[in-house]
Each structure stands twice: as C-alpha cells, then as structure tokens.
Design an enzyme around this catalytic site. Structure first.
Site, mmCIF file in Angstrom:
data_model
loop_
_atom_site.group_PDB
_atom_site.id
_atom_site.type_symbol
_atom_site.label_atom_id
_atom_site.label_comp_id
_atom_site.label_asym_id
_atom_site.label_seq_id
_atom_site.Cartn_x
_atom_site.Cartn_y
_atom_site.Cartn_z
ATOM 1 N N ALA A 192 0.847 -1.204 0.000
ATOM 2 C CA ALA A 192 0.000 0.000 0.000
ATOM 3 C C ALA A 192 0.875 1.243 0.000
ATOM 4 C CB ALA A 192 -0.894 0.003 1.237
ATOM 5 N N LEU A 195 0.411 7.355 2.732
ATOM 6 C CA LEU A 195 -0.152 8.689 2.473
ATOM 7 C C LEU A 195 0.899 9.763 2.750
ATOM 8 C CD1 LEU A 195 -3.605 8.048 4.171
ATOM 9 C CD2 LEU A 195 -3.203 8.359 1.715
ATOM 10 N N ASP A 258 -14.073 -5.770 11.515
ATOM 11 C CA ASP A 258 -12.982 -5.434 12.431
ATOM 12 C C ASP A 258 -12.615 -3.950 12.387
ATOM 13 O OD1 ASP A 258 -11.036 -6.239 14.329
ATOM 14 O OD2 ASP A 258 -9.490 -6.357 12.781
HETATM 15 N N1 LIG Z 1 -1.161 3.641 3.517
HETATM 16 C C1 LIG Z 1 -1.021 4.229 4.694
HETATM 17 N N2 LIG Z 1 -0.672 5.535 4.761
HETATM 18 C C2 LIG Z 1 -0.530 6.151 5.961
HETATM 19 N N3 LIG Z 1 -0.703 5.544 7.134
HETATM 20 C C3 LIG Z 1 -1.048 4.244 7.137
HETATM 21 C C4 LIG Z 1 -1.228 3.522 5.917
HETATM 22 N N4 LIG Z 1 -1.570 2.246 6.229
HETATM 23 C C5 LIG Z 1 -1.590 2.183 7.564
HETATM 24 N N5 LIG Z 1 -1.275 3.368 8.123
HETATM 25 C C6 LIG Z 1 -1.156 3.664 9.562
HETATM 26 O O1 LIG Z 1 -0.653 2.541 10.228
HETATM 27 C C7 LIG Z 1 -1.585 2.078 11.195
HETATM 28 C C8 LIG Z 1 -1.529 0.557 11.263
HETATM 29 O O2 LIG Z 1 -1.940 0.004 10.022
HETATM 30 P P1 LIG Z 1 -3.098 -1.082 9.962
HETATM 31 O O3 LIG Z 1 -4.305 -0.509 10.638
HETATM 32 O O4 LIG Z 1 -3.216 -1.513 8.574
HETATM 33 O O5 LIG Z 1 -2.451 -2.206 10.865
HETATM 34 P P2 LIG Z 1 -3.087 -3.303 11.831
HETATM 35 O O6 LIG Z 1 -1.949 -4.017 12.458
HETATM 36 O O7 LIG Z 1 -4.070 -4.108 11.087
HETATM 37 O O8 LIG Z 1 -3.808 -2.390 12.924
HETATM 38 P P3 LIG Z 1 -4.942 -2.853 13.979
HETATM 39 O O9 LIG Z 1 -4.308 -3.807 14.918
HETATM 40 O O10 LIG Z 1 -5.295 -1.537 14.637
HETATM 41 O O11 LIG Z 1 -6.072 -3.443 13.191
HETATM 42 C C9 LIG Z 1 -2.919 2.661 10.760
HETATM 43 O O12 LIG Z 1 -3.793 2.822 11.836
HETATM 44 C C10 LIG Z 1 -2.499 3.977 10.147
HETATM 45 O O13 LIG Z 1 -2.322 4.959 11.144
HETATM 46 MN MN LIG Z 2 -6.067 -4.574 11.265
#
Ligand SMILES: Nc1ncnc2c1ncn2[C@@H]1O[C@H](COP(=O)(O)OP(=O)(O)OP(=O)(O)O)[C@@H](O)[C@H]1O
Ligand SMILES: [Mn+2]
Length: 375
Positions: A192, A195, A258
C-alpha cells in the site's frame, strides 16, 4: 434495477460509467509518479474518480527498488514498512492464506488477508468513495530485497524453516513462534502506498465497535443507538455519520467486521478514510448483517452513493474482477467471493428499501448534489 430506480425515485440520468475506471495511459515523457499520487490526496479523497495514471502507479509499487525495510510500531498485525526508490514509503502485508481458504469462527477471526486489502482498494474506487490508500500486490525476495536493507529491529526477527526464509516482525500480536514463511525466498503480499506526511491522520474509536468478547456492545442492545450517537460531538455534524454509513456498506460487502477504529485527516472537512481492510473476505458463504448496523439503525444515506449501488446491482463482482485483472497477483478473489459481493449488495439495497418504507424517502436519502446541501 428499474424497479429500484422507480421505487427510490432516483433519476436515471446519473449513469455511472464504470469502464472509465479502466482507462490507462502510456506516458512517454518522464513523470514523477510518486508526486502525482501525493497531489491526488485532499480532505475528501485519496485518489481521483478517474485516473489514467493509476495503473502506472500500481505498477511502480510492484516493481520499484526497495531501499529500506523496517518495522511499523503501530497495530496488531505483522507488516513491513518499506521505503521505495524515490523515497516513497509503502506498507507490505504478507500472505497468510490461499485464495480459497475459508476462515471459520467470529467475523474478526484469523490473520490478515492481503488479497482483501487489494480488493478493498478497487472496491473503494468502484463505489466512488476513493478513500482507501492505493494498494497493489508484490512478491518480495526476502533474501535479496529485504534483508540487505533491513533495520536491525526487523532483521533480528528473521529465521529459517528448512529452506524457507521466515520472520515474525514487531507488532502487538507478533511472536517468535508465529512468523510468516516465504516459499524459499519469495513472499507474496499487498503493498500500500503510504499517504503523504503533510496529511496528518487522526484515529477515532468507531461508535459501532465490537466488544471482542462475549459481552454485547451498546449498539447491539439498543435499537435506538443511532439517536444517542447523533447527539455526540463528532456526529452532530452529520457528515461523519454519513461517512460511517458508507463505510458500513463497504465493510459489509467485503465482510470486514474489524473496523474498531477509523482514521481521518486532521483537516476539518476530512472524510473517513478506508485504511486497514485486511480482515475481509474470510467466508464467502456467510453474511454478517450486523456490519450494516450504522445503516439500518440510522436509516440515513447519501443519495449519490445509493445511485452508485443501484448501478452496480448484479454487476459488482463483474466490475471488481475487471478492475483487478491487471494486478500481478491476479486472480485476487475466488468466484465465490465475487458472487458473495453481489448477494450482499442485494441485502444492502433491501435494507435501504426497508428504511424508506418505515420512514420516508426524504428522511432516508440525503441529497448532496447541486443545488442541494454540501454534505
Ligand atoms: N497507507 C497508509 N498511509 C498512511 N498511514 C497508514 C497507511 N496504512 C496504515 N497506516 C497507519 O498505520 C496504522 C496501522 O496500520 P493497519 O491498521 O493496517 O495495521 P493493523 O496491524 O491491522 O492495525 P490494527 O491492529 O489496529 O487493526 C494505521 O492505523 C495507520 O495509522
Ligand atoms: Mn487490522
């Protein structure tokens, strides 16, 4: 479809031309694609409605040289924060399951589905939400592309299982006995686009958050829950609530139960972003209707969004499949998952109908088009 238009009294002049989403360009002059993508971002969207350069950006994510790899000290799931040539950050989520694996258990069971992350990005375009970061697929060579450029924090979690390179990373649920293994050196995943830093994100608790235990949440106990939420500060201005209703439709279609938190830009007019869509497409034979609670408890939805949904009736799987065809990891979703989305879309439309029948069309559909309000 006509019946829906007639019953919802929507004008047919809003024809959505989904084939325009497939437009590609061959650029023969040098373009800094990372800057192009960064300039696309504004408070309302992350990608434009039609973007002939999107295909080039997706390809660049698949092919760019990786100059650094690190942990991301955020979240509960295993991932790698990459820096690509041109100093563009990207987030890699590894493949844990085959495409046809059925995840049993609760709606939030299992590990991330990297293919779900890819499909969700394209769905966000198809639904004209355009609020999910750009996601493609990539097969990494852990030994030649990652380890040599890894920080110590990440590389110290690498180990071998036979001939396969594995790692367990750093995250809330990351443990040495729960790593992910490549096939030899090759590990598939989603990638991904990060941003731009200037668009600072904020995280908010989702009012329809699950309890993740046997206790019921407020929204599961009180059918009038939306009336309470509507009076709470962030939702007095209805835009955020309407964003969450759209998000609930998006999540129901991909079977993501989720979304415990949601993100938005700190900018005051920011829409709700669709970040983290990986807990999706667990079981194509099950529909978790309670993901739609914001819709059926609030019975308010933007009319423009409804017109997109109606235009996709019976064709959602077809168009999504078309958009994902050129992805290097295609096929992204099995036929059963694509069919499930069409079935779920019918349930969404039926839910909107029930709202309209129990209230009135003017109470349910929020007009956003000129000369109506700016919601
Ligand atoms: N493409 C992106 N651009 C900017 N920030 C991002 C991006 N993808 C993820 N993030 C940041 O990273 C954080 C963690 O990513 P993500 O939510 O995908 O992980 P996760 O381990 O599944 O989190 P959770 O345990 O909260 O579900 C996001 O909450 C966001 O703040
Ligand atoms: Mn997640």
């Amino acid at each position: 479809m006509d019946a829906f238009y007639n019953e919802l009294k929507l004008s047919k002049k809003y024809i959505h031309n989904f084939s325009l989403l497939l437009t590609k360009t061959n650029v023969s002059y040098p373009v800094d694609l990372w800057s192009v993508a960064a300039k696309w971002v504004n408070a309302e969207q992350v990608v434009p409605k039609y973007s002939p350069l999107l295909h080039n950006i997706l390809q660049k994510l698949e092919l760019s040289k990786i100059i650094a790899a690190d942990i991301l000290p955020k979240g509960s799931q295993l991932k790698i924060l990459l820096t690509l040539e041109g100093h563009q950050k990207a987030l890699f989520k590894p493949k844990w399951y085959e495409r046809n694996t059925i995840i049993e258990g609760t709606v939030y069971s299992g590990k991330d589905r990297h293919n779900g992350e890819i499909a969700a990005f394209h769905l966000s375009r198809l639904l004209e939400l355009n609020r999910a970061p750009i996601v493609s697929g990539r097969i990494l060579n852990l030994d030649t592309e990652i380890l040599p450029v890894s920080t110590y924090d990440l590389s110290r979690t690498f180990y071998k299982n036979g001939n396969n390179t594995c790692f367990y990373g750093v995250c809330i649920y990351c443990k040495p006995d729960d790593g992910v293994c490549a096939k030899g050196s090759f590990l598939e995943g989603s990638i991904a686009l990060w941003l731009p830093n200037k668009w600072e994100t904020r995280r908010a608790r989702h009012p329809w958050q699950r309890t993740y235990n046997k206790n019921q949440a407020m929204w599961e106990m009180y059918t009038e829950y939306c009336d309470v939420i509507k009076k709470a500060k962030p939702y007095k201005d209805e835009r955020k609530l309407l964003d969450l209703v759209e998000t609930s439709v998006f999540d129901f279609l991909i079977d993501n139960g989720d979304r415990h938190h949601y993100e938005h830009f700190s900018h005051e007019r920011s829409k709700v972003l669709l970040i983290d869509n990986a807990k999706s497409f667990g079981n194509p034979y099950v529909d978790h209707i309670d993901i739609l609670a914001p819709l059926y408890q609030c019975c308010r939805i933007r009319e423009k969004f409804v017109s997109v949904l109606i235009s996709l009736k019976g064709k959602l799987g077809y168009w999504l499949q078309k958009l994902m065809e050129s992805c290097s990891l295609a096929p992204i979703l099995t036929k059963d998952h694509l069919n499930a989305m069409d079935r779920r879309l019918n349930s969404v439309l039926a839910t909107i109908m029930v709202c309209i029948k129990s209230k009135s069309i003017d109470e349910v559909l929020v007009m956003t088009r000129f000369p109506f309000s700016k919601i």
